[in-house]
Design a protein around this motif. Sequence first.
Motif, PDB file in Angstrom:
ATOM      1  N   PRO A 127       4.399   0.913 -17.417  1.00 49.63           N
ATOM      2  CA  PRO A 127       3.568   0.185 -18.384  1.00 49.63           C
ATOM      3  C   PRO A 127       2.097   0.596 -18.364  1.00 49.63           C
ATOM      4  CG  PRO A 127       4.994  -1.334 -17.226  1.00 49.63           C
ATOM      5  CD  PRO A 127       5.096  -0.002 -16.525  1.00 49.63           C
ATOM      6  N   THR A 128       1.558   0.903 -17.188  1.00 48.22           N
ATOM      7  CA  THR A 128       0.132   1.222 -17.080  1.00 48.22           C
ATOM      8  C   THR A 128      -0.147   2.717 -17.096  1.00 48.22           C
ATOM      9  OG1 THR A 128       0.269   1.178 -14.668  1.00 48.22           O
ATOM     10  CG2 THR A 128      -0.367  -0.880 -15.777  1.00 48.22           C
ATOM     11  N   GLY A 129       0.881   3.531 -16.855  1.00 43.38           N
ATOM     12  CA  GLY A 129       0.680   4.972 -16.804  1.00 43.38           C
ATOM     13  C   GLY A 129       0.047   5.454 -15.518  1.00 43.38           C
ATOM     14  N   ILE A 130      -0.127   4.570 -14.539  1.00 43.76           N
ATOM     15  CA  ILE A 130      -0.673   5.003 -13.248  1.00 43.76           C
ATOM     16  C   ILE A 130       0.338   5.940 -12.601  1.00 43.76           C
ATOM     17  CG2 ILE A 130      -1.212   4.246 -10.886  1.00 43.76           C
ATOM     18  CD1 ILE A 130      -2.389   1.696 -12.125  1.00 43.76           C
ATOM     19  N   THR A 131      -0.113   7.138 -12.241  1.00 41.45           N
ATOM     20  CA  THR A 131       0.771   8.123 -11.630  1.00 41.45           C
ATOM     21  C   THR A 131       0.231   8.519 -10.270  1.00 41.45           C
ATOM     22  OG1 THR A 131       1.475   8.966 -13.780  1.00 41.45           O
ATOM     23  CG2 THR A 131       1.829  10.404 -11.875  1.00 41.45           C
ATOM     24  N   LEU A 132       1.068   8.357  -9.255  1.00 36.90           N
ATOM     25  CA  LEU A 132       0.719   8.787  -7.910  1.00 36.90           C
ATOM     26  C   LEU A 132       1.123  10.243  -7.763  1.00 36.90           C
ATOM     27  CD1 LEU A 132       1.027   5.642  -7.763  1.00 36.90           C
ATOM     28  CD2 LEU A 132       1.666   5.955  -5.395  1.00 36.90           C
ATOM     29  N   THR A 133       0.192  11.056  -7.294  1.00 42.21           N
ATOM     30  CA  THR A 133       0.449  12.457  -6.980  1.00 42.21           C
ATOM     31  C   THR A 133      -0.022  12.686  -5.552  1.00 42.21           C
ATOM     32  OG1 THR A 133      -1.694  13.095  -7.896  1.00 42.21           O
ATOM     33  CG2 THR A 133       0.215  13.215  -9.386  1.00 42.21           C
ATOM     34  N   GLU A 134       0.248  13.841  -5.023  1.00 45.98           N
ATOM     35  CA  GLU A 134      -0.101  14.134  -3.633  1.00 45.98           C
ATOM     36  C   GLU A 134      -1.543  13.733  -3.334  1.00 45.98           C
ATOM     37  OE1 GLU A 134      -0.576  17.987  -0.724  1.00 45.98           O
ATOM     38  OE2 GLU A 134       0.961  18.048  -2.285  1.00 45.98           O
ATOM     39  N   PHE A 136       0.863  -1.174   0.000  1.00 40.74           N
ATOM     40  CA  PHE A 136       0.000   0.000   0.000  1.00 40.74           C
ATOM     41  C   PHE A 136       0.901   1.226   0.000  1.00 40.74           C
ATOM     42  CE2 PHE A 136      -1.932  -3.400   2.469  1.00 40.74           C
ATOM     43  CZ  PHE A 136      -3.148  -3.566   1.825  1.00 40.74           C
ATOM     44  N   MET A 137       0.589   2.196  -0.858  1.00 37.16           N
ATOM     45  CA  MET A 137       1.393   3.413  -0.910  1.00 37.16           C
ATOM     46  C   MET A 137       0.471   4.627  -0.939  1.00 37.16           C
ATOM     47  SD  MET A 137       4.449   2.032  -3.375  1.00 37.16           S
ATOM     48  CE  MET A 137       5.120   3.579  -3.721  1.00 37.16           C
ATOM     49  N   PHE A 138       0.824   5.609  -0.117  1.00 35.71           N
ATOM     50  CA  PHE A 138       0.106   6.881  -0.092  1.00 35.71           C
ATOM     51  C   PHE A 138       1.112   7.957  -0.466  1.00 35.71           C
ATOM     52  CE2 PHE A 138      -1.458  10.738   1.957  1.00 35.71           C
ATOM     53  CZ  PHE A 138      -2.755  10.780   1.464  1.00 35.71           C
ATOM     54  N   CYS A 139       0.834   8.711  -1.513  1.00 38.51           N
ATOM     55  CA  CYS A 139       1.766   9.728  -1.999  1.00 38.51           C
ATOM     56  C   CYS A 139       1.610  11.008  -1.184  1.00 38.51           C
ATOM     57  CB  CYS A 139       1.526   9.997  -3.480  1.00 38.51           C
ATOM     58  SG  CYS A 139       2.708  11.154  -4.191  1.00 38.51           S
ATOM     59  N   LEU A 140       2.696  11.394  -0.540  1.00 34.04           N
ATOM     60  CA  LEU A 140       2.710  12.635   0.235  1.00 34.04           C
ATOM     61  C   LEU A 140       3.111  13.824  -0.629  1.00 34.04           C
ATOM     62  CD1 LEU A 140       4.391  11.138   3.410  1.00 34.04           C
ATOM     63  CD2 LEU A 140       1.986  11.744   3.115  1.00 34.04           C
ATOM     64  N   SER A 141       3.986  13.564  -1.616  1.00 31.14           N
ATOM     65  CA  SER A 141       4.405  14.631  -2.529  1.00 31.14           C
ATOM     66  C   SER A 141       5.069  14.020  -3.751  1.00 31.14           C
ATOM     67  CB  SER A 141       5.374  15.601  -1.833  1.00 31.14           C
ATOM     68  OG  SER A 141       6.576  14.935  -1.484  1.00 31.14           O
TER      69      SER A 141
END
Length: 182
Positions: free
Chosen positions: A129-136, A117-122
């Motif tokens: 491959p999927t283009g999923i981008t984590l942002t704040e 599990f990942m939560f993007c702080l910044s």
Amino acid sequence: MSEPYPADAPLRPPPPCPTDLDVREWADNLSAPARYGGESADRARERTAVDADGEAAHRFREILLETHNLSWAAKTLAGLTHKALWRNEDTGASISLVKFEQGAGIPSRHSHASNQFMFCLSGRYTYLPTGITLTEGSFYWNPKGSRHGPTLAEETSILLEVYDGPHYPTQPDWYSSPTDAR
């Protein structure tokens, strides 16, 4: 386990009893025996104990970490540092802050031995491959065994990373140290 549990790790003196609590309740207000590691455990290890299997363990009290006061520790993958907050030494479950410098990332497709599990702080952290981008504010769940990656930090990215068990089925080739794969 790749590292022995630090059964002889230093103990911390108990904090003073809050004025609105009974002294006996405060003295007994400790966890069940547990084998924890990471900054939280290092700052809360108050008594020695033995777990249900007779293994050396400790008892802990609640603890607050001011994570901005902790140092980033380098991993053997260039551009990746972390702050190990908590780890269950028996199950491999862990909670860490991870920081990928801009341009760094995980170089190849891989899977995990538990849920990640990942939560993007910044920052901006992309699964190529999927283009999923984590942002704040983004929350990402990678189910156990699901192949993903490689990844790239488009900006320096800080993520709260949680595993509910061991990180990898085997040590990934991008780490030269087995402790980095924990």
